[in-house]
Design a protein around this motif. Structure first.
Motif, PDB file in Angstrom:
ATOM      1  N   ASN A 298     189.333  -3.749 137.524  1.00 38.16           N
ATOM      2  CA  ASN A 298     188.587  -4.995 137.339  1.00 38.16           C
ATOM      3  C   ASN A 298     188.511  -5.419 135.880  1.00 38.16           C
TER       4      ASN A 298
ATOM      5  N   PRO B  84     189.774  -7.220 132.328  1.00 36.00           N
ATOM      6  CA  PRO B  84     190.472  -8.484 132.107  1.00 36.00           C
ATOM      7  C   PRO B  84     191.979  -8.285 132.309  1.00 36.00           C
TER       8      PRO B  84
ATOM      9  N   GLU C 298     191.125   0.876 135.282  1.00 34.86           N
ATOM     10  CA  GLU C 298     190.189  -0.236 135.196  1.00 34.86           C
ATOM     11  C   GLU C 298     190.709  -1.435 136.000  1.00 34.86           C
TER      12      GLU C 298
ATOM     13  N   THR D  39     193.995 -12.969 129.643  1.00 30.33           N
ATOM     14  CA  THR D  39     194.611 -13.294 128.366  1.00 30.33           C
ATOM     15  C   THR D  39     196.101 -13.146 128.584  1.00 30.33           C
TER      16      THR D  39
ATOM     17  N   MET E 223     176.926 -16.744 130.773  1.00 34.07           N
ATOM     18  CA  MET E 223     177.622 -15.936 129.794  1.00 34.07           C
ATOM     19  C   MET E 223     179.129 -16.143 129.992  1.00 34.07           C
ATOM     20  N   ILE E 224     179.835 -16.304 128.900  1.00 34.83           N
ATOM     21  CA  ILE E 224     181.291 -16.434 128.939  1.00 34.83           C
ATOM     22  C   ILE E 224     181.902 -15.069 128.661  1.00 34.83           C
ATOM     23  N   ARG E 225     182.953 -14.745 129.392  1.00 36.26           N
ATOM     24  CA  ARG E 225     183.631 -13.460 129.174  1.00 36.26           C
ATOM     25  C   ARG E 225     185.130 -13.653 129.361  1.00 36.26           C
ATOM     26  N   VAL E 226     185.887 -12.751 128.832  1.00 39.41           N
ATOM     27  CA  VAL E 226     187.340 -12.782 128.986  1.00 39.41           C
ATOM     28  C   VAL E 226     187.689 -12.250 130.378  1.00 39.41           C
ATOM     29  N   VAL E 227     188.473 -13.024 131.135  1.00 31.58           N
ATOM     30  CA  VAL E 227     188.949 -12.565 132.436  1.00 31.58           C
ATOM     31  C   VAL E 227     190.476 -12.493 132.459  1.00 31.58           C
TER      32      VAL E 227
END
Length: 132
Positions: A50, A52, A48, A7, A1-5
């Motif tokens: 953790n 992105p 938050e 930007t 799975m690809i996720r935003v870490v």
């Protein structure tokens, strides 16, 4: 799975950006590592750690400077950040001296939003989720 870490938002002054994004918007610095006279500088929401990371990246390349200047001159947001209540954030940030292009748009079919000047060469939109 690809996720935003990560930007990024290219900024014209990292020190000014760090101050604005932490003191005005309320983010906290997660990483600040010296790199060639600049920093690898990331921020996250304080509740938050953790989430992105938002990279406050120097506008080092001429093409980036030209592109982001065109966005800014035409009052086009470079990115959007989320919040639970745009009106409450608008009120809070206005009291802190943040400049908005206009009061928030009402919600409805599309999310409520407002656009502010980050003082570092960008307009940024804040947006809340539309009603369910």
């Amino acid at each position: 799975m690809i996720r935003v870490v990560l930007t990024s938002i290219p900024v014209n002054d990292q020190a000014k950006a760090e101050k604005f994004y932490t003191e005005k918007l309320g983010f906290v610095v997660k990483q600040k590592v010296p790199v060639h006279g600049m920093f690898w500088l990331t921020v996250v929401p304080p509740d938050e750690p953790n989430a992105p990371e938002l990279v406050l990246e120097p506008q080092g390349f001429e093409a980036a400077q030209v592109y982001y200047k065109h966005l800014y001159d035409n009052k086009i947001p470079c990115t959007a950040l989320g919040c639970d209540n745009v009106q409450a954030e608008y009120d809070r940030l206005t009291k802190l001296g943040v400049t908005f292009l206009a009061p928030p748009t009402p919600g409805g079919e599309f999310p409520a939003n407002a656009v502010f000047d980050d003082t570092c060469g960008n307009y940024v939109m804040i947006s809340e989720p539309p009603p369910a």
